[in-house]
Design a protein around this motif. Structure first.
Motif, PDB file in Angstrom:
ATOM      1  N   MET A  87       1.039  -1.463  -0.076  1.00 27.90           N
ATOM      2  CA  MET A  87      -0.225   0.227   0.577  1.00 27.90           C
ATOM      3  C   MET A  87       0.645   1.281   0.203  1.00 27.90           C
ATOM      4  O   MET A  87       0.580   2.620  -0.986  1.00 27.90           O
ATOM      5  CB  MET A  87      -0.617  -0.055   1.465  1.00 27.90           C
ATOM      6  N   PRO A 118     -10.126  -8.277  -5.210  1.00 30.37           N
ATOM      7  CA  PRO A 118     -10.600  -7.439  -3.235  1.00 30.37           C
ATOM      8  C   PRO A 118     -11.998  -7.256  -3.097  1.00 30.37           C
ATOM      9  O   PRO A 118     -12.392  -7.585  -1.600  1.00 30.37           O
ATOM     10  CB  PRO A 118     -10.689  -5.836  -3.521  1.00 30.37           C
ATOM     11  N   MET A 173     -14.615   0.023   3.852  1.00 32.04           N
ATOM     12  CA  MET A 173     -13.727   0.003   2.556  1.00 32.04           C
ATOM     13  C   MET A 173     -14.673  -0.363   1.381  1.00 32.04           C
ATOM     14  O   MET A 173     -14.274  -0.208   0.645  1.00 32.04           O
ATOM     15  CB  MET A 173     -12.907  -1.328   3.199  1.00 32.04           C
ATOM     16  N   ASN A 179     -15.043   2.177  -1.914  1.00 36.12           N
ATOM     17  CA  ASN A 179     -14.447   1.783  -2.826  1.00 36.12           C
ATOM     18  C   ASN A 179     -15.753   1.553  -4.478  1.00 36.12           C
ATOM     19  O   ASN A 179     -15.233   1.463  -5.501  1.00 36.12           O
ATOM     20  CB  ASN A 179     -14.043   0.051  -2.944  1.00 36.12           C
ATOM     21  N   SER A 187     -10.614   5.481  -2.272  1.00 37.65           N
ATOM     22  CA  SER A 187     -10.510   4.449  -2.460  1.00 37.65           C
ATOM     23  C   SER A 187      -8.725   4.325  -1.609  1.00 37.65           C
ATOM     24  O   SER A 187      -8.853   3.110  -0.278  1.00 37.65           O
ATOM     25  CB  SER A 187     -10.012   3.641  -3.685  1.00 37.65           C
ATOM     26  N   ASP A 210      -9.030   2.507   2.002  1.00 39.41           N
ATOM     27  CA  ASP A 210      -8.372   0.906   2.306  1.00 39.41           C
ATOM     28  C   ASP A 210      -6.788   1.403   3.708  1.00 39.41           C
ATOM     29  O   ASP A 210      -7.062   0.527   4.525  1.00 39.41           O
ATOM     30  CB  ASP A 210      -7.462   1.040   0.995  1.00 39.41           C
TER      31      ASP A 210
END
Length: 217
Positions: A47, A152, A182, A186, A198, A202
């Motif tokens: 990330m 995801p 999350m 998203n 996003s 996250d």
């Protein structure tokens, strides 16, 4: 703040925020080794890299180098994100969720994670075509054709299930809440928000997992 300045301001913040969590997770690893800390550190490394490359993309400019750096973003995403399935199952086990304390479930979650990694690499990474896109002052590469992000979604669904059982067992809802945040973030259209939202949700999601790790262990 003007739209043209948003990304140039926020992505460096996201980068340092994720880096801070990654350093924190590595410090936890040194003091108390467990597989979850290792896996969370890997995800946070991915990330941090993701946000860092988006942060500096406009300085590198379009070309083979930036495309290669962005391709690595997607590779790390496909390799590391499914590992959160193992993290969630281990957290549920340590929270006292009885049915999870079974070797079959533990090895099964590893099989699922490896299956998701293979699925993501075959479906999303092999033959990946990238095109440049600018948003809010940032420059990055994105897939030429964007379908439903199944990797995801499937991972987050499994994490949400474990979060629900942890909530029932120890009255700690935040892993489930982080997963729902999350999901919601998203779901917003990237043509309007880019990946700014996003990336933020996250961070909330991984923070909820790391906090749950601290509470349970």
């Amino acid at each position: 703040m003007k739209n043209a300045e948003m990304a140039t301001f926020l992505y460096p913040i996201y980068t340092f925020a994720n880096l801070g969590l990654a350093i924190w997770s590595f410090s936890l690893f040194r003091h108390s080794y467990n597989i979850n800390t290792t896996l969370l550190a890997l995800v946070l490394t991915g990330m941090t890299y993701d946000n860092f490359i988006i942060s500096i993309g406009r300085f590198i400019e379009q070309g083979a180098l930036l495309k290669s750096l962005n391709r690595l973003r997607f590779l790390l995403h496909n390799l590391f994100v499914p590992l959160l399935v193992v993290v969630a199952v281990k957290l549920a086990s340590n929270a006292g969720v009885v049915w999870v304390n079974n070797p079959t479930v533990y090895y099964g979650c590893w099989a699922i994670a490896l299956g998701l990694i293979t699925f993501g690499l075959v479906k999303d990474f092999v033959g990946l075509e990238l095109v440049p896109i600018t948003f809010g002052g940032s420059l990055r590469y994105k897939p030429k054709s964007c379908g439903l992000p199944m990797l995801p979604i499937l991972t987050a669904l499994l994490v949400a299930v474990m979060g629900f059982f942890i909530w029932r067992e120890i009255n700690w809802p935040w892993m489930l809440v982080g997963t729902l945040v999350m999901f919601s973030g998203n779901a917003l259209p990237t043509r309007i928000f880019g990946t700014l939202i996003s990336s933020a949700v996250d961070f909330v999601f991984i923070s909820a997992l790391l906090t749950t790790q601290l509470i349970i262990y």
